[in-house]
Design an enzyme around this catalytic site. Structure first.
Site, mmCIF file in Angstrom:
data_model
loop_
_atom_site.group_PDB
_atom_site.id
_atom_site.type_symbol
_atom_site.label_atom_id
_atom_site.label_comp_id
_atom_site.label_asym_id
_atom_site.label_seq_id
_atom_site.Cartn_x
_atom_site.Cartn_y
_atom_site.Cartn_z
ATOM 1 N N GLU A 131 3.397 30.344 36.239
ATOM 2 C CA GLU A 131 3.734 31.498 37.071
ATOM 3 C C GLU A 131 3.985 31.079 38.514
ATOM 4 O OE1 GLU A 131 1.640 35.299 39.172
ATOM 5 O OE2 GLU A 131 0.955 34.867 37.132
ATOM 6 N N SER A 226 -5.964 27.759 29.551
ATOM 7 C CA SER A 226 -5.917 29.093 30.148
ATOM 8 C C SER A 226 -6.576 29.148 31.526
ATOM 9 C CB SER A 226 -6.591 30.111 29.217
ATOM 10 O OG SER A 226 -6.694 31.368 29.847
#
Length: 290
Positions: A131, A226
């Site tokens: 991102e 993650s």
């Protein structure tokens, strides 16, 4: 008897759900669909989709493709990815999370304005995260990425600063960065900040604290890659030191310690519900005699 509860607030966020549904819909009509990077930071979910024809590629592989269909995951991509797709006749299935897409537009607009005022554009986020790479791409690579307060030495506090955040960072961490910049900026320097943290993710922090503290033992299930998982795991352990991190069911090999009665199973925004359900079944099997 052991009581096992799955946290109803854990599991895929809507951005991940949309990306996976997009992949499944495309795979119903084709044998092979390419995905730029892991569709979700959970290896077991990636393997499940790959069994149906999803092919994960990196940016080098993407640049070499011609005339194929490629899914862009929820994390988003920089403008250069869309340019390569156009040059190589690649059909894009864009599953960028709407929250990320909105943030990309805000940062690009700020970047265009900042060039005229020599403003430093700063992103609070994890360096190298998909991102964040997409966000930095909106600034032609000029944005300064800050992971923690120790990184603030990279800023020139005599110049104006405009701060944004990766959508999955913690609110507390963002507030610390804001306060540090406020204290250190020179008199007369302008400081503008935008809280761009996804509330669906942020709201999981108080939820997971309450969930963890209400159980004797907690299994936190998430992929090792993650970022959101690492953040939530830290908060989970603060609330309940008897929190064990696992990525797969087969990592649970021993019955629970004596005295444990209430067991919680929770996870990250990239943790599939089916995996948490398998973990709950495994816990009950290993502790069936209690």
């Amino acid at each position: 008897m052991i009581e096992v509860e799955i946290d109803k607030g854990s599991g895929f966020c809507f951005g991940v759900v949309t990306a996976i549904e997009s992949a499944e819909r495309e795979l119903n009509n084709t044998d092979i669909l390419y995905c730029l990077g892991d569709i979700v930071h959970n290896s077991l979910e990636v393997e499940r989709l790959e069994a149906h024809g999803l092919r994960t590629i990196d940016h080098n592989g993407f640049s070499a493709l011609k005339g194929k269909k490629v899914l862009l995951r929820a994390h988003g991509e920089p403008p250069s990815t869309y340019e390569i797709a156009k040059q190589n006749d690649i059909t894009i299935v864009d599953a960028t999370c709407p929250v990320v897409l909105q943030l990309q537009r805000k940062i690009h607009k700020c970047y265009q304005e900042a060039r005229a005022t020599n403003t430093q554009l700063v992103i609070y986020g994890e360096k190298g995260h998909a991102e964040v790479n997409g966000l930095v791409g909106q600034t032609d690579g000029t944005a300064i990425v800050i992971e923690k307060t120790d990184d603030l030495g990279r800023l020139d506090f005599n110049r104006d600063i405009c701060l944004f955040s990766q959508t999955t960072k913690s609110l507390d961490g963002f507030r610390q960065i804001v306060e540090e910049i406020r204290q250190r900026k020179a008199e007369g320097a302008r400081f503008e900040y935008h809280d761009t943290i996804c509330r669906q993710v942020a709201n999981r922090l108080p939820n997971i604290k309450a969930f963890a503290s209400s159980h004797d033992w907690v299994y936190f299930v998430a992929g090792k890659k993650s970022s959101n998982g690492r953040m939530l795991l830290e908060e989970c352990r603060k609330a309940n030191p008897n929190t064990l991190f696992i990525s797969e069911v087969n990592e649970i090999t021993q019955p629970l310690p004596d005295g444990v009665r209430r067991v919680g199973v929770c996870g990250a925004t990239s943790t599939p519900k089916w995996l948490m359900e398998e973990v709950a079944v495994r816990i009950r099997e290993l502790n069936a005699s209690r």
